[in-house]
Design an enzyme around this catalytic site. Structure first.
Site, short mmCIF file in Angstrom:
data_model
loop_
_atom_site.label_atom_id
_atom_site.label_comp_id
_atom_site.label_asym_id
_atom_site.label_seq_id
_atom_site.Cartn_x
_atom_site.Cartn_y
_atom_site.Cartn_z
N LEU A 13 84.48 21.35 103.71
CA LEU A 13 84.75 20.38 102.73
C LEU A 13 85.22 20.40 101.48
CD1 LEU A 13 81.85 18.07 103.77
CD2 LEU A 13 84.03 17.30 103.99
N SER A 14 84.91 21.82 100.91
CA SER A 14 85.16 22.03 99.35
C SER A 14 86.47 23.02 99.19
CB SER A 14 84.03 22.97 99.07
OG SER A 14 84.26 23.65 97.82
#
Lengths: 232, 232
Positions: A13-14
């Site tokens: 997600l990052s």
């Protein structure tokens, strides 16, 4: 003998985790470190510590994407984020566990990060993930079946829980000699640490951390109270 | 004619804001910018955007203090945080409003930051703040009386509200030509922007930001729902 170990905690997600993954591999080679890659569920870290993710605060997401675009341009690679975001990262994370990816773990992680954040594929889509695995010559069908077992789901949960017990509150996080470094902006300090030039005085910082809290915001006190109630 | 303006948003609660304040002054001189310093209430920003501050997540506070200690050492100044933290920053912030600090505003800000984060005074204490003001040859008694008026309290609130309408979600924030840069790690990009070499493609980033959200965490959806209920 595995030698000196560096633990790297990430979630797809990052984008910062992607940038740090690109950085940490040559760094580990340079300093002769064994790189242990730990997929963890960022949402669970946020839940545990009561935080919102950067993409959950609208102007922060804008600032973050601009930062990422500039960072990638200045470092000579493309920034093209996943087709939807946030998305369900669990299949991608489970595919990246050592038991599933085996000896190819680092290549799998590189390929998923690159496809998601430099080529904008849908990181929640098993079809898109299968393409990534196939491009590495891996058996995507077998791997995508394997991640559906309770044992594998449990492994990812255990990685996340273990990370929390080590004080991991965000991604990317690096832990070396039990020293925790968080985020891209601490990479410089991690390298200085590796060169044996860490200017930190642990005892002084311990003393600073022991200084008392003056006031706490009402919302913070309330949240802690809620947490205590939940834990009962 | 004031020329090109740079807006700088800060709260004394943030050591990053201190570091950025040290950096932004020579930078504005170098590029001929007028520096507008805006004290804002960080806690109100956090409340508005539903975030916790870094010092409210225990392992994050540890990582942050270590980062700060290393950063200060590597940049040749002392890190010695306020005697208590978090603390009530309102008197210090009000003393830093243009209407109170007048022509000495930048000196007042430098002196308060330096006393709080390099010499560990109690930034919530009016007596400690008075010492700082006296050391600059200012009339601390008059200033400390002046900040007790409703008009001055209102000014700080207005600064904060205005910052929120401009999308400020954290400190330090820099806004130049309506372009927002947040945090120490974006200083490098701000300087590249000032040199006329910004690699950003605004249109591409707009397109990326318009990609749909896949899933949202339950807690996030719940919080938004609660917020909507409160607003009714």
């Amino acid at each position: 003998m595995a030698g000196r170990q560096l633990d790297f905690y990430f979630d797809y997600l990052s984008p910062y985790a992607y940038f740090s993954w690109r950085w940490v591999q040559p760094m580990c080679k340079k300093y002769g470190l064994t790189l242990n890659a730990h997929p963890v569920v960022f949402g669970k870290l946020l839940d545990h510590w009561g935080q919102l993710g950067p993409a959950e605060v609208p102007p922060k997401k804008t600032a973050l994407y601009k930062y990422c675009y500039r960072y990638a341009q200045l470092n000579g690679f493309d920034f093209d984020p996943p087709r939807s975001h946030p998305y369900n990262p669990l299949p991608a994370l489970r595919l990246s566990l050592p038991d599933i990816a085996g000896d190819a773990q680092h290549q799998v992680i590189s390929a998923i990060f690159e496809a998601g954040w430099s080529r904008g594929i849908d990181l929640a889509s098993e079809a898109d993930l299968a393409n990534v695995l196939n491009s590495l010559g891996l058996n995507s069908g077998a791997m995508l079946s394997a991640i559906k077992t309770p044992e594998v789901k449990d492994q990812l949960q255990q990685e996340t829980t273990h990370a929390i017990t080590r004080g991991v509150f965000g991604v990317p996080t690096f832990i070396l000699d039990e020293e925790l470094f968080w985020g891209n902006d601490q990479q410089e300090h991690l390298e200085i640490y590796l060169q044996g030039n860490d200017p930190l005085d642990q005892q002084k910082v311990e003393e600073m951390l022991a200084r008392h809290r003056g006031i706490d915001r009402k919302t913070f006190a309330l949240r802690n109270k809620e947490k205590r109630v939940q834990e009962k």
